[in-house]
Design an enzyme around this catalytic site. Structure first.
Site, mmCIF file in Angstrom:
data_model
loop_
_atom_site.group_PDB
_atom_site.id
_atom_site.type_symbol
_atom_site.label_atom_id
_atom_site.label_comp_id
_atom_site.label_asym_id
_atom_site.label_seq_id
_atom_site.Cartn_x
_atom_site.Cartn_y
_atom_site.Cartn_z
ATOM 1 C CB SER A 252 -21.235 25.124 -11.240
ATOM 2 O OG SER A 252 -22.543 24.958 -11.738
ATOM 3 C CE1 TYR B 211 -24.303 27.252 -6.891
ATOM 4 C CE2 TYR B 211 -24.459 26.937 -9.267
ATOM 5 C CZ TYR B 211 -24.098 26.465 -8.021
ATOM 6 O OH TYR B 211 -23.529 25.231 -7.894
#
Length: 253
Positions: A145, A158
């Site tokens: 990410s 996350y």
């Protein structure tokens, strides 16, 4: 190396979280390149199957709860025994929980880390054990990410999971490169998926994000397909431990 090093004909690829979004886009791209797909998810994958059939591919649907890391590893073993050996693993499945760090709950921390990091590692380990026992090469592509590089806001678990996944990708590459297993990652930018729906609905936040993307648009799941095919193919045989951004130029800005 084959005449076309990007040709995945005769390869079998497991793609987790293949029911929607990035996983679906990658599964279809791999199928278009010739790979047989094992699509893993927790909800119907009929749409993915139809898309893969449309490009002339073959797909096996496997239902699994990837929030249970040991069960996920066992699932990979069953797939290997019942469907056949795996050449490619795409660790895409992931969840996100939002909240201010000061109020972030332990459950929201554990749930995200279990799916995004622990299960991903356990699947890598399970594939490597099988591949090494069978003396077969393998390709692993983890889906990292922008939060593997940046901190973000209101997504503590996350960010931790995706930073951890980048680190694990490098560690496994260091250990397994001499054994014939390539481990790399793709870091998607801002992609139009279920996970980013809340950002796209926030007009101010979405506009701020758009201002920073040189490509001047949100990414689509299929934008990840070329990078996934590359890292899964013979063209990437000497590529190990890379975190490849596919972000419309976000990090360059």
């Amino acid at each position: 190396m084959t005449a076309n090093p990007f040709d995945l004909s005769g390869r079998r690829a497991m793609v987790t979280g293949a029911n929607t979004g990035i996983g679906q886009g990658i599964a279809v791209s791999l199928a278009r390149a010739g790979a047989e797909i094992v699509a893993v998810g927790r909800s119907s994958m009929d749409d993915t199957a139809a898309m893969i059939t449309e490009v002339g591919g073959t797909m096996h649907a496997v239902m699994a709860d990837l929030g249970k890391p040991r069960e996920a590893a066992d699932m990979l073993g069953r797939v290997w025994d019942e469907i056949g050996a795996l050449d490619i693993l795409i660790n895409n499945a992931g969840i996100i929980r939002r909240g201010d760090a000061i109020d972030f709950s332990e459950d929201d921390w554990d749930d995200v880390l279990d799916v995004n990091l622990k299960t991903a590692f356990m699947l890598c380990q399970a594939l490597a054990r099988r591949a090494l026992d069978a003396k077969r090469p393998a390709k692993i592509v983890n889906i990292a990410s922008m939060l593997s590089f940046q901190g973000g806001i209101r997504i503590a678990s996350y960010t931790a999971s995706k930073s951890g996944l980048a680190g694990i990708t490098r560690l496994l590459a260091n250990e397994w490169a001499p054994l014939g297993i390539n481990v790399n990652a793709i870091a998607p930018g801002y992609i139009a998926t279920n996970n980013t729906a809340i950002l796209r609905k926030d007009e101010e936040r979405s506009a701020d994000i758009m201002k920073r993307i040189p490509a001047a648009r949100w990414g689509e799941p299929e934008d990840l397909g070329g990078a996934a095919v590359y890292l899964s193919s013979d063209a990437a045989n000497y590529v190990h431990g890379v975190i490849l951004p596919v972000d419309g130029g976000w990090l360059a800005r």
